[in-house]
Design an enzyme around this catalytic site. Structure first.
Site, PDB file in Angstrom:
ATOM      1  N   ILE A 697       0.821  -1.214   0.000  1.00 55.97           N
ATOM      2  CA  ILE A 697       0.000   0.000   0.000  1.00 55.97           C
ATOM      3  C   ILE A 697       0.855   1.263   0.000  1.00 55.97           C
ATOM      4  CG2 ILE A 697      -1.986  -1.041   1.123  1.00 55.97           C
ATOM      5  CD1 ILE A 697      -0.993   0.142   3.765  1.00 55.97           C
ATOM      6  N   GLY A 698       2.160   1.112   0.028  1.00 52.65           N
ATOM      7  CA  GLY A 698       3.041   2.278   0.005  1.00 52.65           C
ATOM      8  C   GLY A 698       4.482   1.840  -0.002  1.00 52.65           C
ATOM      9  N   GLY A 700       8.819   3.489   0.583  1.00 55.95           N
ATOM     10  CA  GLY A 700       9.705   4.579   0.956  1.00 55.95           C
ATOM     11  C   GLY A 700      11.128   4.232   0.603  1.00 55.95           C
ATOM     12  N   GLY A 703      12.086   0.689   2.104  1.00 53.16           N
ATOM     13  CA  GLY A 703      11.293  -0.513   1.945  1.00 53.16           C
ATOM     14  C   GLY A 703       9.840  -0.228   1.639  1.00 53.16           C
ATOM     15  N   VAL A 705       5.525  -0.925   2.378  1.00 50.40           N
ATOM     16  CA  VAL A 705       4.540  -1.050   3.445  1.00 50.40           C
ATOM     17  C   VAL A 705       3.407  -1.936   2.938  1.00 50.40           C
ATOM     18  CG1 VAL A 705       2.966   0.162   4.990  1.00 50.40           C
ATOM     19  CG2 VAL A 705       5.125   1.236   4.341  1.00 50.40           C
ATOM     20  N   LYS A 719       5.730  -2.624   7.863  1.00 46.54           N
ATOM     21  CA  LYS A 719       6.765  -1.875   7.152  1.00 46.54           C
ATOM     22  C   LYS A 719       8.016  -2.735   7.073  1.00 46.54           C
ATOM     23  CE  LYS A 719       9.235   2.520   7.047  1.00 46.54           C
ATOM     24  NZ  LYS A 719       9.423   3.843   7.665  1.00 46.54           N
ATOM     25  N   ASP A 832      11.121  14.268  11.531  1.00 40.92           N
ATOM     26  CA  ASP A 832      10.610  14.149  10.156  1.00 40.92           C
ATOM     27  C   ASP A 832       9.094  14.328  10.141  1.00 40.92           C
ATOM     28  OD1 ASP A 832      10.769  13.888   7.435  1.00 40.92           O
ATOM     29  OD2 ASP A 832      10.920  11.707   7.430  1.00 40.92           O
TER      30      ASP A 832
END
Length: 1012
Positions: A697-698, A700, A703, A705, A719, A832
């Site tokens: 689903i995502g 970065g 790695g 997610v 994650k 962040d």
């Protein structure tokens, strides 16, 4: 024994008995008070800050929270100690208390009437807590009070009549509350009152007039009532308050003329009337000879600046910006011996300047922009070596810049755009040791750029001038330059390779010059470059592939040159918002990703370019007659191609399936270790076996997610993190797990819950609670037109969130960060904070996520190959990017950017074509833009415009360049929680510690200029 001896003996015995009794009573009182202190400690659940309160410790009179007199407790202070309970009802068992101070805590509920039992109480400070309800009508029972501070709470209703019965009061502070009733005239009965602070009560009805009874307080020395929704006129009787020294009525809706009597106050030293609707002319100064600070900015004042201001020998801060004043500046003002700041920008002033400015006083700022001044600038601005900033843009000034500026080592910023200045830049100005911004655009300056610049210089703007020559090779020393705008000049030669070594550069504008040669190819250092404009030159050669590797590039303009070769297909994935390659000699096929109307004007006037479709209205690649074939041959060719493609697809599918099953088998056989932080309803095999590509689903930098279905929870988010080598070193894994364990102990409704960690030799899996509505940026910036809801199984075709939801999200995220900063030991700095790290559950409750754990896996030897700064462009605080210093204020800066995103709908790095969102917002504040025009149309409604404006201002305040100027997250949270009224105003954030608000202080204007 004689009679006299007998009497002496009896007296001695009586004295001994009395002394013994007194000691016993003192010891008894001491023991009682000590017992009460222990009860207080237990009541507050033995907090860490009271760990020194022990029976075995030294006398409690030596404890820092306690002050004793005659061995009895008279003062109890617990300031900023995170108290969340109500005050204990037995507090007044300390019978001799005269001083109670519990400011800056989280004490809830109504005013504690148990304090009435403190019969000797003289000083009470409960400010900056979470009290609610009304101030009691019988508060006058505290009849001995001399100081009462209830500011910074949620008190509502009226300011009661009983306040006026506290006849001994010398100081009354009722600021920053939610009073929505009336102000009792009985305040005028406080005849001994010396200090009255009622500022930032913006929920008072808009019919609230200036409380004229206050002018009866003849002993009043300090009166703060800014940002309190006051209407009407300032009464003439204010001139009878002869002891008044400090008057602040700024940020209201006061109208009419300034009373003549105001300037007859002999003791008046500081006067703030800025940001009202005052009109008419400024009265002549009669007897106010003590004035040091004078601010009437942001009103509708007309007429001239009175000559009498030249008589105020103590005046140091003179501020009249954003009015309608006209005429010339009296020459006598330039000779004032104490003047440090002269701020009159954005008026209708004209004429020339007295050359005495700076000669007779230690002048620091001279801000005269946006007027109609002519002639030369004063020559002595830096005569005493204290001069910090000059803003004189948008005038008709001429001549050369004062030569003295070349030796002004204190100078921080210089802005003289849009004038008629000419000649060379004074020697030494470019390298002035503290200079951070020099803006000379739209003049007639000549000369060449220097080899070296000030090491602090971040902004260089010299466009629309007559500069010439080459960009010097010494440009490589301009290490801190962020913006370089040299467009519309006569620069020539090639673009030096050394220019590509500027790591901080975000904006480079060299258009409309005479540059030749090819584009530099080695531009790997331009990691932060957002805007590159080299148009209207004579550049040639190919577009280097390195341009396609710039991670932050958003605007690229190479039009009107002689550039040849093909359009690099790698440009397409950059998703540039503005691309212009028109009027060059480019050839070949335009990459298919560019064949949409967004790029309709990006490739014009390149005769050698062609496209496959007519979307861009350019030549079709297959339109040549020589390439035409018969319909039958075309059909045959198409059939052959389709057969080949089908065969290749089938073969590739088989290979992928084999690889997938091999990888899955390896994953299941791999040795995984599960570290649990709570009771789980799943096993490590449940997680590992579900990590399939269709569950991603995502992703970065470290790695992917996954969304994984588990029994009892619905879904969890997993994650996957992998290291930079094939096998993770054990010491790195141990460090990672130690950090994870700290975060696993965080329990807060607004911080995403970490459930467990699963590790292997080369991978780490973090298992979090699943957030149905994913991240805030997906909703706010429309990254996805279709957002699926895993709870309802439906698909939302409209991802717009209204303002109430946005404010709810902001409050939730602020609560999470506030908990990290204040309630964790040691405090946790996120480093962040951004919209993609604020996750939303099904009810749009916000949870802070992604604490940058993957950064721990970077090996020391690999740090040189990447930025040591954790964070995301557009959110990084300036001091962090430059010094890598970490404290809570870098999170405040990033959260301020989030607030700006929530109010404007813009992305963090999309302020405009030249700046980030934070810089763009600062610049609009500086020029006085209408904030309503900056807000997101998708969320702005008439009912919430002023509330959105307030949060916009809070975002600006949070993104101050100076960390000390930013509020804490605790202060930010309080403002967000209190933001329920359309007239709420954010400047109150800097008034909490009785400080002068930034808008009325030189720091605000300096800050804006510095940031611009």
């Amino acid at each position: 024994m004689t009679k006299e001896s007998t009497q002496s003996y009896i007296k001695l015995q009586i004295f001994i008995l009395f002394f013994t009794y007194a000691n016993s009573q003192t010891q008894l009182l001491y023991d009682q008070e000590h017992e009460t202190l222990m009860k207080i400690k237990n009541y507050f659940h033995n907090p860490f800050f009271l760990s020194h309160w022990t029976s075995s410790n030294s006398s409690h009179c030596s404890w820092p929270e306690i002050i004793c007199k005659n061995d009895s407790i008279t003062s109890l202070s617990m300031i900023n100690t995170n108290i969340t309970q109500t005050l204990p009802i037995f507090l007044c068992d300390l019978k001799n208390l005269t001083h109670i101070d519990f400011q800056l805590n989280y004490i809830p509920k109504e005013f504690p009437k148990s304090l009435y039992n403190c019969s000797k109480l003289e000083y009470l400070d409960l400010s900056m807590n979470f009290f609610v309800g009304k101030i009691p009508d019988d508060i006058d029972r505290l009849s001995n009070l001399r100081h009462l501070s209830l500011g910074g709470n949620n008190f509502s209703g009226d300011i009661p009549m009983s306040i006026g019965k506290l006849k001994k009061l010398k100081s009354l502070e009722l600021y920053q509350c939610q009073f929505n009733g009336t102000i009792s005239d009985e305040i005028g009965n406080l005849v001994d009152l010396e200090t009255l602070k009622m500022f930032s009560n913006s929920m008072l009805p808009n019919t609230t007039k200036f409380p004229s009874s206050i002018t009866k307080l003849k002993k009043l020395r300090v009166f703060h009532m800014y940002d309190s929704n006051l209407f009407g006129e300032i009464p003439e009787t204010i001139g009878e308050m002869m002891d008044l020294e400090y008057l602040d009525l700024s940020g209201n809706f006061l109208s009419g003329k300034i009373p003549n009597g105001l300037f007859s106050l002999k003791n008046l030293s500081i006067l703030y009337l800025y940001k009202n609707n005052l009109s008419g002319e400024i009265p002549e100064v009669v007897e106010a000879s003590e004035l040091t600070v004078f601010d009437l900015s942001m009103n509708n004042l007309t007429g001239k600046i009175p000559d009498d201001f030249g008589k105020l020998e103590k005046l140091n801060y003179f501020c009249l910006f954003m009015n309608q004043l006209s005429g010339e500046v009296p020459e006598s003002i330039g000779r004032l011996p104490a003047l440090t700041d002269f701020i009159v920008f954005q008026n209708n002033l004209s004429g020339t300047f007295s050359q005495d400015f700076g000669r007779y006083s230690k002048l620091e700022t001279f801000q005269v922009a946006s007027n109609s001044f002519t002639g030369n600038l004063p020559h002595n601005l830096c005569y005493h070596g204290k001069f910090v900033g000059l803003t004189a843009y948008d005038n008709s000034l001429s001549g050369e810049l004062p030569k003295s500026l070349g030796s002004c080592s204190s100078l921080q910023y210089l802005r003289v755009e849009n004038n008629e200045f000419s000649g060379n830049i004074p020697n030494g100005l470019w390298t002035s040791m503290n200079l951070s911004a020099i803006m000379l655009s739209e003049n007639k300056f000549t000369g060449e750029l220097p080899e070296r610049l000030s090491r602090k210089l971040s902004t260089v703007a010299v466009s629309y001038n007559r500069f010439s020559g080459r960009i010097p090779d010494g440009v490589s020393s301009w290490k801190n330059v962020v913006k370089f705008n040299a467009s519309h000049n006569f620069f020539n030669g090639s673009i030096p390779l050394n220019l590509t070594s500027l790591p901080q550069l975000t904006t480079l504008l060299l258009d409309h010059n005479q540059f030749t040669g090819s584009l530099p190819s080695d531009i790997i250092s331009w990691k932060s470059l957002v805007t590159l404009n080299l148009s209207n030159n004579q550049l040639s050669g190919d577009i280097p592939d390195a341009i396609c590797q710039l991670p932050a590039l958003n605007i690229l303009d190479l039009s009107e040159n002689k550039i040849s070769g093909q359009v690099p297909p790698q440009l397409a994935p950059l998703r540039l918002t503005n691309l212009n390659l028109s009027s060059n000699y480019l050839t070949g096929r335009i990459p298919s990703d560019f064949e949409n109307l967004v790029y309709a004007t990006s490739f014009l006037n390149n005769s050698g370019l062609c496209v496959d479709t007519l979307v861009l209205n350019l030549t079709l690649c297959n339109s040549s007659p020589k390439r035409r074939t018969s319909d039958s041959s075309k059909s045959l060719t198409m059939i052959i191609i389709l057969v080949i493609l089908a065969s290749l697809t089938a073969l590739l599918s088989i290979l992928l399936m084999v690889r997938f099953y091999r990888k899955r088998k390896q994953d299941l056989k791999r040795s995984w270790k599960l570290t649990s932080f709570q009771r789980l309803s799943f096993t490590k095999s449940n997680i590992v076996s579900s990590m399939k590509e269709n569950n991603i689903i995502g992703s970065g930098g470290f790695g992917a997610v996954y969304r994984v279905a588990v029994d009892g929870l619905g879904y969890v988010a997993v994650k996957k993190i992998w290291g930079s080598s094939r096998k993770l070193e054990q010491k790195l894994v141990d460090s990672f797990l130690a950090e994870v364990e700290i975060l696993s102990n965080i329990r807060h409704n607004n911080i995403v819950k970490l459930m467990c960690c699963i590790s292997s030799d080369d991978s780490l899996l973090l298992v979090y609670e699943y957030m149905e509505n994913q991240s805030l940026d997906r909703w706010l910036h429309k990254k996805s037109q279709l957002l699926s809801s895993t709870v309802s199984g439906t698909v939302h075709h409209n991802n717009i969130i209204d303002w109430p939801k946005r404010l709810h999200i902001a409050i939730g995220a602020a609560q999470g960060l506030c908990y990290m900063h204040n309630d964790c030991s040691p405090p946790i700095v996120h480093r962040d904070v951004k919209t993609s790290n604020i996750l939303l559950d099904s009810q749009f409750n916000a949870k802070v996520a992604d604490f940058g754990l993957a950064k721990i896996l970077i090996k020391p030897e690999e740090l040189a190959t990447m930025s040591a700064v954790a964070g995301t462009f557009g959110y990084i605080a300036p001091e962090y990017a430059q010094t890598i210093r970490v404290n809570e204020k870098i999170d405040v800066y990033s959260f301020g950017v989030v607030l700006l995103e929530l109010t404007t709908g813009k992305e963090a790095n999309h302020g405009d074509e030249y700046s980030s969102l934070a810089e763009w917002a600062w610049r609009h504040i500086q020029i006085g833009s209408n904030i309503e025009d900056l807000l997101d149309d998708d969320a702005a409604e008439p009912s919430n415009l002023e509330e959105m404006c307030s949060i916009f201002k809070l975002g600006v305040m949070c993104t101050s360049t100076l960390p000390a100027s930013r509020p804490s997250m605790k202060e930010v949270l309080k403002i967000l929680v209190n933001c329920k009224d359309p007239h709420a105003n954010v400047e109150k954030v800097v008034s909490i510690y009785d400080a002068v608000p930034l808008l009325k202080n030189l720091k605000w204007e300096k800050q804006v200029e510095y940031s611009a």
